[in-house]
Design a protein around this motif. Structure first.
Motif, PDB file in Angstrom:
ATOM      1  N   ILE A 115      -4.754   4.077   9.307  1.00 59.04           N
ATOM      2  CA  ILE A 115      -5.715   4.957   8.645  1.00 59.04           C
ATOM      3  C   ILE A 115      -5.119   5.578   7.389  1.00 59.04           C
ATOM      4  O   ILE A 115      -5.771   5.660   6.350  1.00 59.04           O
ATOM      5  CB  ILE A 115      -6.182   6.062   9.621  1.00 59.04           C
ATOM      6  N   VAL A 116      -3.876   6.033   7.473  1.00 64.08           N
ATOM      7  CA  VAL A 116      -3.240   6.651   6.313  1.00 64.08           C
ATOM      8  C   VAL A 116      -3.140   5.654   5.166  1.00 64.08           C
ATOM      9  O   VAL A 116      -3.428   5.982   4.007  1.00 64.08           O
ATOM     10  CB  VAL A 116      -1.850   7.198   6.686  1.00 64.08           C
ATOM     11  N   ALA A 117      -2.718   4.432   5.467  1.00 65.16           N
ATOM     12  CA  ALA A 117      -2.613   3.405   4.425  1.00 65.16           C
ATOM     13  C   ALA A 117      -3.987   3.041   3.868  1.00 65.16           C
ATOM     14  O   ALA A 117      -4.140   2.839   2.658  1.00 65.16           O
ATOM     15  CB  ALA A 117      -1.923   2.162   4.992  1.00 65.16           C
ATOM     16  N   ASP A 119      -6.700   4.941   3.636  1.00 70.64           N
ATOM     17  CA  ASP A 119      -7.262   6.010   2.818  1.00 70.64           C
ATOM     18  C   ASP A 119      -6.492   6.240   1.523  1.00 70.64           C
ATOM     19  O   ASP A 119      -7.055   6.742   0.544  1.00 70.64           O
ATOM     20  CB  ASP A 119      -7.299   7.322   3.620  1.00 70.64           C
ATOM     21  N   ASN A 120      -5.208   5.913   1.529  1.00 76.77           N
ATOM     22  CA  ASN A 120      -4.386   6.246   0.368  1.00 76.77           C
ATOM     23  C   ASN A 120      -3.914   5.043  -0.435  1.00 76.77           C
ATOM     24  O   ASN A 120      -3.611   5.178  -1.626  1.00 76.77           O
ATOM     25  CB  ASN A 120      -3.160   7.053   0.815  1.00 76.77           C
ATOM     26  N   LEU A 121      -3.844   3.876   0.188  1.00 74.82           N
ATOM     27  CA  LEU A 121      -3.315   2.699  -0.502  1.00 74.82           C
ATOM     28  C   LEU A 121      -4.304   1.557  -0.620  1.00 74.82           C
ATOM     29  O   LEU A 121      -4.110   0.648  -1.417  1.00 74.82           O
ATOM     30  CB  LEU A 121      -2.044   2.201   0.208  1.00 74.82           C
ATOM     31  N   GLY A 122      -5.353   1.561   0.209  1.00 76.13           N
ATOM     32  CA  GLY A 122      -6.333   0.490   0.131  1.00 76.13           C
ATOM     33  C   GLY A 122      -6.334  -0.398   1.366  1.00 76.13           C
ATOM     34  O   GLY A 122      -5.520  -0.246   2.283  1.00 76.13           O
ATOM     35  N   GLU A 123      -7.266  -1.348   1.365  1.00 73.41           N
ATOM     36  CA  GLU A 123      -7.478  -2.179   2.553  1.00 73.41           C
ATOM     37  C   GLU A 123      -6.323  -3.142   2.817  1.00 73.41           C
ATOM     38  O   GLU A 123      -5.943  -3.368   3.958  1.00 73.41           O
ATOM     39  CB  GLU A 123      -8.778  -2.962   2.401  1.00 73.41           C
TER      40      GLU A 123
END
Length: 355
Positions: A115-117, A119-123
């Protein structure tokens, strides 16, 4: 038939003599749980520590041994670096714990690396992290159960030829327990987890006390040192390799942040407290075991685990306390595989929800 409770109310009660039939599976794992009962399957801090922290806590049983396995390539003189490497790993544990503590409060609905990745880095990075975690959960089952069986083999060498059957049976047993839901499985796992904690406190605590008082000896009849290869010199690469292998002590730290929804309200607070307690216990055990390993002259061996060598040295033989430590460690290692059963479905559901 609908009958009034009394003449002054409109409350009715449905009476029926029908009872759902019981199948063979119901006798083993109980009746199926209704989806509407999900809110009642939440757990508190005490049970949460048993459900989600058993994986991380149990990793102390093999993390030090993994460090020794690498350092052995440079000879037994390199074993003196076990404790410094362990300190570096505990520092990393503190950093990871602080990070996940923040994540728990930022993502109260469950916020692991996926989830963190996302929301902050993309799919793309999110799918990479999620796939790695799903694979890791499967490997956690293999490593934890295998390590648990290795503890038993250390105490009962005659069972060596049955180790595969024992491991498969253990996985099947955990599966059956998890068919009853998180709350019931958590209650079943609480006793062995806390028994392991008590025995580790006794083993490490008594070991440190005997070392301070000068009564702690060396390992009697140590097992044969297992060496896959030798390099003859301690190089920076070997130290880094030992550090990497030793980070298995951090296995399962993320489980709590992924399983926030399993906790009672306030979820974030209860999950955060559980995470901190887990990290403090994990770091203390890991440092204690690593330090005592060097003091007693324990060696890396496939025939006997570090925990077995430490326990029989501290308790002066293979008596009742030794067996209690071995069995406590074995059970919690096997139960640690429950982390995969508890978190894999949740992470899988997040992937499915995102298509």
């Amino acid at each position: 038939m609908l009958t009034p409770e009394n003449n002054q109310t409109e409350i009715t009660r449905r009476e029926s003599e029908y009872t759902p039939p019981r199948s063979l599976s119901h006798w083993f794992i109980g009746r199926p749980l209704h989806t509407a009962d999900a809110p009642h399957q939440t757990i508190g801090i005490a049970v949460g520590l048993a459900v989600f922290a058993s994986d991380a806590l149990s990793s102390t049983a093999y993390a030090t041994q993994e460090i020794l396995g690498v350092l052995a390539a440079a000879g037994t003189i390199a074993f003196g670096y076990v404790f410094p490497v362990s300190i570096a790993i505990v520092i990393l544990l503190a950093i990871v714990t602080i990070s996940y503590e923040q994540t728990i409060h930022a993502y109260p609905g469950g916020g692991g690396a996926y989830i963190v990745a996302r929301d902050n880095l993309g799919e793309g990075p999110a799918q990479t992290a999620g796939a790695a975690l799903l694979t890791d959960y499967i490997l956690t089952v293999a490593v934890s159960v295998s390590s648990g069986v290795a503890q038993i083999i250390s105490a009962y060498p005659s069972l060596f030829h049955y180790r595969i059957h024992m491991a498969v049976g253990a996985v099947f047993f955990i599966m059956l327990i998890n068919m009853r839901g998180v709350k019931e499985s958590g209650t079943a796992f609480a006793i062995p987890t806390y028994f392991f904690i008590i025995m580790m406190i006794a083993t490490v605590g008594l070991g440190l006390f005997r070392f301070i008082t000068g009564s702690l000896g060396k390992v009697i009849d140590p097992p044969e040192l297992s060496l896959l290869h030798t390099v003859g010199a301690l190089t920076p690469f070997i130290l880094l390799h030992a550090f990497a292998n030793g980070t298995t002590a951090l296995t399962g730290v993320e489980a709590i942040s992924n399983g926030i929804t399993a906790f009672k309200e306030p979820r974030s607070r209860n999950a955060g407290i559980t995470l901190i307690w887990m990290s403090v216990i994990l770091g203390s055990f890991f440092l204690g075991i690593s330090y005592l390993t060097g003091q007693i002259g324990a060696v890396f061996s496939e025939q006997e685990t570090i925990i077995s060598q430490l326990a029989r040295t501290v308790f002066e033989g293979r008596g009742l306390l030794y067996l209690a430590t071995i069995w406590g460690t074995t059970v919690v290692l096997i139960m640690a595989a429950n982390t995969a059963f508890a978190d894999f479905p949740r992470l899988g559901a997040l992937h499915a929800g995102d298509g």
